[in-house]
Scaffold this motif. Structure first.
Motif, PDB file in Angstrom:
ATOM      1  N   THR A 244     -43.302 -44.246   2.598  1.00  0.00           N
ATOM      2  CA  THR A 244     -42.733 -43.732   3.855  1.00  0.00           C
ATOM      3  C   THR A 244     -43.835 -43.324   4.824  1.00  0.00           C
ATOM      4  O   THR A 244     -43.788 -43.630   6.024  1.00  0.00           O
ATOM      5  N   THR A 245     -44.816 -42.629   4.270  1.00  0.00           N
ATOM      6  CA  THR A 245     -45.950 -42.193   5.109  1.00  0.00           C
ATOM      7  C   THR A 245     -46.671 -43.398   5.701  1.00  0.00           C
ATOM      8  O   THR A 245     -47.041 -43.413   6.878  1.00  0.00           O
ATOM      9  N   ALA A 246     -46.869 -44.410   4.845  1.00  0.00           N
ATOM     10  CA  ALA A 246     -47.557 -45.609   5.321  1.00  0.00           C
ATOM     11  C   ALA A 246     -46.737 -46.313   6.390  1.00  0.00           C
ATOM     12  O   ALA A 246     -47.274 -46.806   7.403  1.00  0.00           O
ATOM     13  N   ALA A 247     -45.385 -46.332   6.217  1.00  0.00           N
ATOM     14  CA  ALA A 247     -44.513 -46.978   7.203  1.00  0.00           C
ATOM     15  C   ALA A 247     -44.566 -46.232   8.529  1.00  0.00           C
ATOM     16  O   ALA A 247     -44.610 -46.840   9.605  1.00  0.00           O
ATOM     17  N   LYS A 248     -44.516 -44.885   8.419  1.00  0.00           N
ATOM     18  CA  LYS A 248     -44.600 -44.084   9.645  1.00  0.00           C
ATOM     19  C   LYS A 248     -45.913 -44.329  10.369  1.00  0.00           C
ATOM     20  O   LYS A 248     -45.959 -44.449  11.606  1.00  0.00           O
ATOM     21  N   ALA A 249     -46.973 -44.374   9.571  1.00  0.00           N
ATOM     22  CA  ALA A 249     -48.284 -44.606  10.184  1.00  0.00           C
ATOM     23  C   ALA A 249     -48.322 -45.966  10.868  1.00  0.00           C
ATOM     24  O   ALA A 249     -48.864 -46.118  11.968  1.00  0.00           O
ATOM     25  N   THR A 250     -47.720 -46.964  10.207  1.00  0.00           N
ATOM     26  CA  THR A 250     -47.696 -48.316  10.786  1.00  0.00           C
ATOM     27  C   THR A 250     -46.879 -48.336  12.079  1.00  0.00           C
ATOM     28  O   THR A 250     -47.265 -48.948  13.074  1.00  0.00           O
ATOM     29  N   THR A 251     -45.714 -47.619  12.044  1.00  0.00           N
ATOM     30  CA  THR A 251     -44.852 -47.562  13.240  1.00  0.00           C
ATOM     31  C   THR A 251     -45.564 -46.877  14.396  1.00  0.00           C
ATOM     32  O   THR A 251     -45.537 -47.348  15.540  1.00  0.00           O
ATOM     33  N   ALA A 252     -46.214 -45.758  14.091  1.00  0.00           N
ATOM     34  CA  ALA A 252     -46.942 -45.026  15.132  1.00  0.00           C
ATOM     35  C   ALA A 252     -48.065 -45.880  15.715  1.00  0.00           C
ATOM     36  O   ALA A 252     -48.297 -45.890  16.940  1.00  0.00           O
ATOM     37  N   LYS A 253     -48.710 -46.599  14.826  1.00  0.00           N
ATOM     38  CA  LYS A 253     -49.813 -47.458  15.277  1.00  0.00           C
ATOM     39  C   LYS A 253     -49.281 -48.570  16.177  1.00  0.00           C
ATOM     40  O   LYS A 253     -49.880 -48.912  17.211  1.00  0.00           O
ATOM     41  N   SER A 254     -48.116 -49.107  15.749  1.00  0.00           N
ATOM     42  CA  SER A 254     -47.516 -50.177  16.560  1.00  0.00           C
ATOM     43  C   SER A 254     -47.122 -49.661  17.941  1.00  0.00           C
ATOM     44  O   SER A 254     -47.322 -50.329  18.971  1.00  0.00           O
ATOM     45  N   ARG A 255     -46.515 -48.461  17.950  1.00  0.00           N
ATOM     46  CA  ARG A 255     -46.133 -47.874  19.236  1.00  0.00           C
ATOM     47  C   ARG A 255     -47.341 -47.645  20.130  1.00  0.00           C
ATOM     48  O   ARG A 255     -47.312 -47.873  21.349  1.00  0.00           O
ATOM     49  N   SER A 256     -48.402 -47.135  19.532  1.00  0.00           N
ATOM     50  CA  SER A 256     -49.623 -46.879  20.288  1.00  0.00           C
ATOM     51  C   SER A 256     -50.166 -48.169  20.897  1.00  0.00           C
ATOM     52  O   SER A 256     -50.571 -48.208  22.070  1.00  0.00           O
ATOM     53  N   LYS A 257     -50.123 -49.232  20.065  1.00  0.00           N
ATOM     54  CA  LYS A 257     -50.603 -50.529  20.563  1.00  0.00           C
ATOM     55  C   LYS A 257     -49.724 -51.034  21.706  1.00  0.00           C
ATOM     56  O   LYS A 257     -50.204 -51.588  22.703  1.00  0.00           O
ATOM     57  N   ALA A 258     -48.399 -50.831  21.548  1.00  0.00           N
ATOM     58  CA  ALA A 258     -47.470 -51.287  22.587  1.00  0.00           C
ATOM     59  C   ALA A 258     -47.713 -50.538  23.902  1.00  0.00           C
ATOM     60  O   ALA A 258     -47.700 -51.132  25.004  1.00  0.00           O
ATOM     61  N   LYS A 259     -47.894 -49.209  23.804  1.00  0.00           N
ATOM     62  CA  LYS A 259     -48.175 -48.418  25.003  1.00  0.00           C
ATOM     63  C   LYS A 259     -49.466 -48.869  25.676  1.00  0.00           C
ATOM     64  O   LYS A 259     -49.537 -48.988  26.908  1.00  0.00           O
ATOM     65  N   ALA A 260     -50.489 -49.097  24.846  1.00  0.00           N
ATOM     66  CA  ALA A 260     -51.769 -49.545  25.416  1.00  0.00           C
ATOM     67  C   ALA A 260     -51.606 -50.883  26.128  1.00  0.00           C
ATOM     68  O   ALA A 260     -52.155 -51.111  27.206  1.00  0.00           O
ATOM     69  N   ALA A 261     -50.837 -51.779  25.475  1.00  0.00           N
ATOM     70  CA  ALA A 261     -50.621 -53.094  26.092  1.00  0.00           C
ATOM     71  C   ALA A 261     -49.854 -52.966  27.400  1.00  0.00           C
ATOM     72  O   ALA A 261     -50.132 -53.660  28.396  1.00  0.00           O
ATOM     73  N   SER A 262     -48.859 -52.049  27.420  1.00  0.00           N
ATOM     74  CA  SER A 262     -48.069 -51.838  28.645  1.00  0.00           C
ATOM     75  C   SER A 262     -48.946 -51.296  29.769  1.00  0.00           C
ATOM     76  O   SER A 262     -48.857 -51.743  30.926  1.00  0.00           O
ATOM     77  N   ARG A 263     -49.817 -50.342  29.409  1.00  0.00           N
ATOM     78  CA  ARG A 263     -50.709 -49.779  30.415  1.00  0.00           C
ATOM     79  C   ARG A 263     -51.652 -50.852  30.956  1.00  0.00           C
ATOM     80  O   ARG A 263     -51.918 -50.932  32.170  1.00  0.00           O
ATOM     81  N   THR A 264     -52.141 -51.683  30.091  1.00  0.00           N
ATOM     82  CA  THR A 264     -53.058 -52.758  30.501  1.00  0.00           C
ATOM     83  C   THR A 264     -52.349 -53.727  31.444  1.00  0.00           C
ATOM     84  O   THR A 264     -52.901 -54.152  32.475  1.00  0.00           O
ATOM     85  N   ALA A 265     -51.095 -54.060  31.094  1.00  0.00           N
ATOM     86  CA  ALA A 265     -50.339 -54.999  31.940  1.00  0.00           C
ATOM     87  C   ALA A 265     -50.073 -54.388  33.318  1.00  0.00           C
ATOM     88  O   ALA A 265     -50.146 -55.074  34.359  1.00  0.00           O
ATOM     89  N   ALA A 266     -49.756 -53.068  33.349  1.00  0.00           N
ATOM     90  CA  ALA A 266     -49.498 -52.395  34.633  1.00  0.00           C
ATOM     91  C   ALA A 266     -50.747 -52.396  35.514  1.00  0.00           C
ATOM     92  O   ALA A 266     -50.678 -52.630  36.733  1.00  0.00           O
ATOM     93  N   LYS A 267     -51.865 -52.149  34.865  1.00  0.00           N
ATOM     94  CA  LYS A 267     -53.126 -52.160  35.610  1.00  0.00           C
ATOM     95  C   LYS A 267     -53.386 -53.526  36.189  1.00  0.00           C
ATOM     96  O   LYS A 267     -53.813 -53.671  37.350  1.00  0.00           O
ATOM     97  N   LYS A 268     -53.137 -54.541  35.366  1.00  0.00           N
ATOM     98  CA  LYS A 268     -53.381 -55.904  35.850  1.00  0.00           C
ATOM     99  C   LYS A 268     -52.460 -56.243  37.015  1.00  0.00           C
ATOM    100  O   LYS A 268     -52.853 -56.859  38.015  1.00  0.00           O
ATOM    101  N   ALA A 269     -51.183 -55.829  36.879  1.00  0.00           N
ATOM    102  CA  ALA A 269     -50.217 -56.106  37.960  1.00  0.00           C
ATOM    103  C   ALA A 269     -50.614 -55.382  39.242  1.00  0.00           C
ATOM    104  O   ALA A 269     -50.534 -55.931  40.365  1.00  0.00           O
ATOM    105  N   LYS A 270     -51.038 -54.144  39.087  1.00  0.00           N
ATOM    106  CA  LYS A 270     -51.464 -53.360  40.251  1.00  0.00           C
ATOM    107  C   LYS A 270     -52.662 -53.995  40.929  1.00  0.00           C
ATOM    108  O   LYS A 270     -52.738 -54.089  42.167  1.00  0.00           O
ATOM    109  N   ALA A 271     -53.595 -54.432  40.075  1.00  0.00           N
ATOM    110  CA  ALA A 271     -54.792 -55.072  40.629  1.00  0.00           C
ATOM    111  C   ALA A 271     -54.428 -56.358  41.341  1.00  0.00           C
ATOM    112  O   ALA A 271     -54.961 -56.682  42.423  1.00  0.00           O
TER     113      ALA A 271
END
Length: 299
Positions: A244-271
């Motif tokens: 369970t702990t490993a799954a939570k860690a994986t989910t959190a990591k995935s969310r973090s990656k998704a947020k980072a990707a979203s921020r990167t895409a927004a920056k690119k769109a803005k630019a």
């Protein structure tokens, strides 16, 4: 091979080497034992009512007589004089000493048999006591023939070694038979001399003790199984928690990656939007400049 030469009194005149003297000494020890057991076995056979036991004793009596003859021949071939009991040293080889001790040994064996015949309170116990004596005698003989075999090998007498080994194996087979017989005879003594009610009471007590021991072993086994089950359950729980702990860690990591990707895409769109706005602005400036130039030329 012929017997060694003798003088007018029948005494051997052959002088033995120290090697042969020692071999004859050991062989005479075995010879004396075999002759003694002939008388004892004959008495035991008369007392034995168990058919298989009686038959085996008769077979061994035949073997015992043959052993004595074979030993006698071997002693003579070495130049010695067969005697019934052993006397230490070369003087035991003289005919006079041999004749003197033979009577004593025969008397001893003859006296031994009646003593064995009267001891014990019942038929089964008499046979048991005889079997125990025979068992001890067989091991005495096994030790004697083992020593003869080793001695013969050590001094290079192959014939004596082979003879000792062959006889020893027959003595070992008889000892094995007696070892298996003694427990059966002992049980027969118990049945013959201990009342059935006492044997039954003892069996019940023994059965209760055995049942109690089994119950304790079963209880211990159950407790051990329970502990093992608890350990396995604990191990499973720990494993589940880790999963369970490993799954939570994986989910959190995935969310973090998704947020980072979203921020990167927004920056690119803005630019991209900014770059587009800048291009339109530059276009308008150029257009205005062209119109101004055209007006100036018209004037």
């Amino acid at each position: 091979m012929e017997d060694p030469p003798r003088d007018a009194k029948g005494t051997s005149v052959t002088e033995l080497t120290r090697r042969d003297t020692k071999l004859v000494q050991y062989l005479n020890e075995a010879y004396g034992k075999e002759k003694e057991l002939e008388t004892a076995l004959q008495a035991h056979i008369e007392m034995t009512t168990r058919a298989p036991y009686r038959k085996r004793l008769q077979q061994h009596l035949t073997e015992t007589k043959r052993h004595a003859r074979e030993l006698e021949r071997r002693i003579k071939r070495l130049g010695g004089v067969p005697e019934v009991v052993t006397l230490p040293g070369p003087e035991a080889l003289s005919q006079g000493a041999s004749a003197a001790v033979e009577l004593g040994s025969r008397a001893l064996a003859a006296a031994r048999a009646p003593l064995q015949a009267i001891r014990g309170t019942g038929e089964q116990e008499k046979m048991l006591r005889n079997a125990k004596s025979e068992y001890a005698d067989e091991h005495d003989e096994i030790a004697t023939y083992s020593a003869i075999e080793v001695l013969a090998n050590a001094v290079g007498d192959i014939d004596t070694s082979k003879l000792a080994r062959a006889i020893r194996r027959e003595e070992e087979r008889m000892a094995g038979f007696l070892q298996r017989l003694i427990p059966a005879l002992t049980k027969a003594v118990a049945q013959e001399e201990v009342p059935a009610r006492e044997r039954a009471a003892a069996k019940r007590a023994s059965s209760k003790s055995t049942s109690s021991k089994r119950a304790k072993r079963t209880s211990k086994k159950a407790a051990s199984t329970k502990r093992a089950g608890t350990k396995r359950a604990s191990a499973k729980g720990t494993s589940a928690k880790r999963t369970t702990t490993a799954a939570k860690a994986t989910t959190a990591k995935s969310r973090s990656k998704a947020k980072a990707a979203s921020r990167t895409a927004a920056k690119k769109a803005k630019a991209t939007a900014k770059a587009s706005t800048s291009a339109r602005t530059r276009g308008r400036v150029k257009a205005t400049a062209k119109r101004s130039a055209a007006k100036a030329g018209a004037r």
